[in-house]
Design an enzyme around this catalytic site. Structure first.
Site, PDB file in Angstrom:
ATOM      1  N   ASP A  67       0.833  -1.206   0.000  1.00 26.27           N
ATOM      2  CA  ASP A  67       0.000   0.000   0.000  1.00 26.27           C
ATOM      3  C   ASP A  67       0.864   1.252   0.000  1.00 26.27           C
ATOM      4  O   ASP A  67       2.094   1.167  -0.018  1.00 26.27           O
ATOM      5  CB  ASP A  67      -0.998  -0.027   1.184  1.00 26.27           C
ATOM      6  CG  ASP A  67      -0.324  -0.298   2.521  1.00 26.27           C
ATOM      7  OD1 ASP A  67       0.909  -0.314   2.591  1.00 26.27           O
ATOM      8  OD2 ASP A  67      -1.057  -0.486   3.516  1.00 26.27           O
ATOM      9  N   ASN A 134      -7.406  -1.231  13.936  1.00 25.37           N
ATOM     10  CA  ASN A 134      -8.837  -1.352  13.600  1.00 25.37           C
ATOM     11  C   ASN A 134      -9.107  -2.570  12.712  1.00 25.37           C
ATOM     12  O   ASN A 134     -10.202  -2.721  12.192  1.00 25.37           O
ATOM     13  CB  ASN A 134      -9.330  -0.074  12.900  1.00 25.37           C
ATOM     14  CG  ASN A 134      -8.597   0.191  11.589  1.00 25.37           C
ATOM     15  OD1 ASN A 134      -7.725  -0.595  11.193  1.00 25.37           O
ATOM     16  ND2 ASN A 134      -8.944   1.270  10.919  1.00 25.37           N
ATOM     17  N   HIS A 136      -7.467  -3.292   9.885  1.00 23.44           N
ATOM     18  CA  HIS A 136      -7.194  -3.144   8.450  1.00 23.44           C
ATOM     19  C   HIS A 136      -6.007  -4.000   8.028  1.00 23.44           C
ATOM     20  O   HIS A 136      -5.104  -4.275   8.815  1.00 23.44           O
ATOM     21  CB  HIS A 136      -7.016  -1.679   8.038  1.00 23.44           C
ATOM     22  CG  HIS A 136      -5.758  -1.000   8.480  1.00 23.44           C
ATOM     23  ND1 HIS A 136      -5.748   0.293   8.951  1.00 23.44           N
ATOM     24  CD2 HIS A 136      -4.469  -1.402   8.516  1.00 23.44           C
ATOM     25  CE1 HIS A 136      -4.506   0.640   9.240  1.00 23.44           C
ATOM     26  NE2 HIS A 136      -3.710  -0.365   8.985  1.00 23.44           N
ATOM     27  N   GLU A 141      -9.573  -0.285   5.057  1.00 19.62           N
ATOM     28  CA  GLU A 141     -10.165   0.119   6.324  1.00 19.62           C
ATOM     29  C   GLU A 141     -11.515  -0.589   6.534  1.00 19.62           C
ATOM     30  O   GLU A 141     -12.102  -1.110   5.571  1.00 19.62           O
ATOM     31  CB  GLU A 141     -10.382   1.645   6.316  1.00 19.62           C
ATOM     32  CG  GLU A 141      -9.088   2.465   6.254  1.00 19.62           C
ATOM     33  CD  GLU A 141      -8.383   2.605   7.604  1.00 19.62           C
ATOM     34  OE1 GLU A 141      -8.310   1.623   8.355  1.00 19.62           O
ATOM     35  OE2 GLU A 141      -7.904   3.726   7.890  1.00 19.62           O
TER      36      GLU A 141
HETATM   37  C1  GLP Z   1      -0.065   0.737   8.215  1.00 24.83           C
HETATM   38  C2  GLP Z   1       0.139  -0.054   6.955  1.00 24.83           C
HETATM   39  C3  GLP Z   1      -0.407  -1.455   7.122  1.00 24.83           C
HETATM   40  C4  GLP Z   1       0.174  -2.074   8.381  1.00 24.83           C
HETATM   41  C5  GLP Z   1      -0.256  -1.242   9.571  1.00 24.83           C
HETATM   42  C6  GLP Z   1       0.247  -1.764  10.898  1.00 24.83           C
HETATM   43  O1  GLP Z   1      -1.361   1.150   8.337  1.00 24.83           O
HETATM   44  N1  GLP Z   1      -0.461   0.578   5.833  1.00 24.83           N
HETATM   45  O2  GLP Z   1      -0.092  -2.238   5.982  1.00 24.83           O
HETATM   46  O3  GLP Z   1      -0.236  -3.386   8.515  1.00 24.83           O
HETATM   47  O4  GLP Z   1       0.278   0.048   9.378  1.00 24.83           O
HETATM   48  O5  GLP Z   1       1.376  -1.029  11.317  1.00 24.83           O
HETATM   49  P1  GLP Z   1       2.222  -1.381  12.584  1.00 24.83           P
HETATM   50  O6  GLP Z   1       2.956  -2.641  12.238  1.00 24.83           O
HETATM   51  O7  GLP Z   1       3.155  -0.222  12.747  1.00 24.83           O
HETATM   52  O8  GLP Z   1       1.308  -1.556  13.717  1.00 24.83           O
END
Ligand code: GLP
Length: 243
Positions: A67, A134, A136, A141
């Site tokens: 992403d 959340n 995602h 989302e």
């Molecule tokens: C962002 C990314 C996601 C990832 C999420 C979790 O939102 N776009 O792909 O899974 O963060 O991040 P973290 O590992 O820092 O909790």
């Protein structure tokens, strides 16, 4: 669904990197979808180490970022493309690397290009995922329809707040481009990583609760080859029981 628990985040990272290494040993030109965030940082560190030691060969692998923020100028240090370059691509030889363009003038056209590029590569062999607080995956989302291969989404405030933590001093854009749930679910294999106590509740909801678009990661319950890899802290409310 396979569910694995490791005593520490370091152990989780090491095994996640090894799983990627095994994938490219079996399929040298594998198509990999790769995430950003804090969770996979240790995995990328391990991948760099394994590559340096000759135990991981990505020289034919095709890497696609999961992403991206949108819009952001190309080359901005806050882009996920820059994150992946800093943490992996700049340090190891890879067959190819593509990502969603954060500066694309038309996000829909950019998504079409990206989905077509992944289809032309033969689809995803292994999707490596983190999970948002959340639920995602990628930037899908809660409530986003599972009918797209790639889409532009409005980011929830909590998601933007989380992004501020790993890009200090940077105000994330309000939208993101992401591989869609349909594309992620079409990956031949999926591994989802989670570490830390702040992921415990959402992991329990996603994998111990019903399949619902309100928790996008829960759709992975319907995937035939998914592995949940978590450290003990993330597993506190979902210790893989019954799976
Ligand atoms: C962002 C990314 C996601 C990832 C999420 C979790 O939102 N776009 O792909 O899974 O963060 O991040 P973290 O590992 O820092 O909790």
């Amino acid at each position: 669904m396979e569910c694995l628990i490791y005593p520490t985040a370091e152990e989780l990272s090491r095994h996640a990197a090894t799983r990627v290494a095994l994938t490219v040993r079996t399929i040298p030109d594998a198509v990999l979808a790769l995430p950003t965030g804090n969770t996979p940082l240790g995995m990328y560190r391990e991948m760099r180490g394994q590559a340096a030691a000759g135990n991981l060969d990505l020289s034919r692998a095709r890497l696609f970022a999961l992403d991206e923020f949108w819009p952001l100028p190309a080359g901005h240090g806050g882009t996920f493309a820059a994150f992946l370059r800093r943490n992996l691509i700049d340090h190891v030889r890879v067959g190819a690397f593509d990502h969603l363009h954060s500066d694309a003038p038309d996000p829909v056209a950019e998504c079409d290009r990206y989905a077509a590029a992944i289809a032309a590569a033969g689809g995803i062999d292994l999707a490596v995922l983190g999970i948002g607080r959340n639920g995602h995956i990628g930037y899908n989302e809660p409530g986003v329809a599972p009918t797209r291969d790639c889409l532009c989404v409005d980011l929830e405030e909590g998601t933007r707040k989380a992004a501020r933590e790993y890009f200090p001093g940077f105000e994330p854009p309000s939208r993101g481009l992401t591989m869609g749930l349909r594309l992620i679910l079409s990956a031949r294999s999926v591994m989802l990583m989670a570490s830390g106590t702040d992921k415990a509740a959402i992991i329990a909801q996603a994998f111990g609760g019903p399949v619902t678009l309100d928790v996008p990661a829960s759709l992975l319950q319907q995937h035939p080859d998914v592995t949940i890899m978590q450290d003990v802290a993330a597993a506190a409310e979902y210790p893989c029981t019954g799976r």
